[in-house]
Design an enzyme around this catalytic site. Structure first.
Site, PDB file in Angstrom:
ATOM      1  N   TYR A  90       0.841  -1.189   0.000  1.00  0.00           N
ATOM      2  CA  TYR A  90       0.000   0.000   0.000  1.00  0.00           C
ATOM      3  C   TYR A  90       0.881   1.245   0.000  1.00  0.00           C
ATOM      4  O   TYR A  90       1.549   1.563   0.981  1.00  0.00           O
ATOM      5  CB  TYR A  90      -0.907   0.030   1.235  1.00  0.00           C
ATOM      6  N   LYS A 150     -20.752   7.617  -3.266  1.00  0.00           N
ATOM      7  CA  LYS A 150     -19.941   8.347  -4.244  1.00  0.00           C
ATOM      8  C   LYS A 150     -20.247   7.840  -5.662  1.00  0.00           C
ATOM      9  O   LYS A 150     -20.730   6.731  -5.845  1.00  0.00           O
ATOM     10  CB  LYS A 150     -18.453   8.155  -3.944  1.00  0.00           C
ATOM     11  N   GLY A 204     -11.758   2.483   4.497  1.00  0.00           N
ATOM     12  CA  GLY A 204     -10.833   3.603   4.407  1.00  0.00           C
ATOM     13  C   GLY A 204     -11.493   4.877   4.919  1.00  0.00           C
ATOM     14  O   GLY A 204     -12.717   4.965   5.040  1.00  0.00           O
TER      15      GLY A 204
END
Length: 326
Positions: free
Chosen positions: A56, A225, A290
């Site tokens: 990551y 979103k 997240g």
């Protein structure tokens, strides 16, 4: 905060965890100071699980988490990092669960994380070129040396989980799982050798393992979103997800719009509905979502203040079941 317990892990685990992938810069926006503030706020809100991996941000996410947990915060949390996905150039990875590589990776991760142990050490993806016996032997040595406490497997076929359990305890599993991907066949075009609800869940219950669903909000879609359309930049790794940027997108978008309409009807935000649907699953231990802002983090934690009733869950299942095998 709500905490869950599983048979194979001593500590209670917060129902909301933090996935640190976005802190590394692969999701367009990431700033170290802001990421550290989010981590500190999460701990203040009772979050005690942080999921990270060397890949990551190509080491950046582990480094940021290590900085954030200094000065007395390390003992308040469980770090769930990973191994076995290595790289020489960014975006060119290979799977390597050999003993030699695990011994190399653990020391690099411990250095970046500024700690002497990782609580849950997860094998990121299966490695067809390394026998499971070799991986199990390496993990047993790392456990004996005190460098890891618990063993986790991510994205593994359940037959291999069972085989590993004959050699070393597997305390935790991580698989792709959210309301729109219940028994997914692929992730970012990578075929998956497991089906989460139909195969992973029975194994998790059988042994009392922790289960950490990754991509719990479908990389943002189930947080509301992109409902009005969105184009990812070339720097955003989500642009490589065909379910968000390819021909399948409209199908998932239609389902997400139905969930949004349902959320409006019951008077709760879409992200809270999506989180609660997961949290109320018996098999789900911690939802590693997240957070790109403190506001987003607080919204996810606020979802724990109420529950979906049976009628609501049935309605959501009616919307999502047709997509469960995609």
């Amino acid at each position: 905060m709500i905490y869950k317990r599983v048979k194979m892990i001593e500590e209670p685990i917060s129902a909301i965890g933090i996935g640190c992938w976005g802190f590394g810069g692969d999701w367009d926006t990431s700033e170290e100071k802001k990421s550290i503030e989010i981590i500190h706020k999460a701990i203040d809100l009772g979050v005690n699980l942080f999921d990270v991996a060397p890949v990551y941000g190509w080491g950046v996410s582990e480094t940021i988490l290590g900085k954030a947990l200094k000065d007395g915060k390390r003992d308040k949390v469980l770090i769930a990092s990973k191994a076995g996905l290595t790289w020489e150039k960014k975006y060119e990875t290979r799977n390597d669960l050999s003993k030699e590589n695990l011994f190399r990776e653990i020391d690099e991760s411990l250095t970046r994380l500024q700690t002497d142990h990782i609580d849950i050490y997860q094998m990121h993806w299966p490695d067809p070129n390394t026998p499971l016996e070799e991986t199990a032997e390496a993990l047993a040595e790392l456990k004996k040396d005190g460098k890891i406490r618990y063993v986790g497997l991510s994205n593994f076929a359940q037959k291999d989980v069972e085989k590993m359990m004959e050699m070393i305890d597997v305390h935790c599993q991580q698989s792709l799982y959210n309301m729109l991907e219940r028994n997914p066949k692929s992730y970012h075009s990578i075929p998956l050798d497991y089906r989460t609800e139909s195969e992973v869940f029975p194994t998790v219950k059988k042994y009392g393992q922790a289960f950490l669903p990754y991509s719990p909000l479908f990389q943002g879609l189930l947080a509301g979103k992109f409902l009005d359309g969105h184009k990812f930049s070339e720097h955003d790794i989500r642009s490589a997800n065909p379910k968000l940027a390819g021909p399948e997108f409209e199908m998932y978008m239609n389902a997400a719009r139905q969930i949004k309409a349902f959320s409006d009807e019951i008077g709760h935000p879409m992200n809270e509905v999506s989180v609660n649907w997961l949290r109320q699953k018996e098999e789900v231990t911690s939802i590693i979502g997240g957070a790109s802002s403190i506001e987003q983090l607080e919204k996810n934690v606020n979802s724990l203040s109420w529950e979906l009733d049976d009628e609501m869950i049935a309605k959501l299942n009616e919307i999502t079941v047709p997509l469960e095998w995609m």
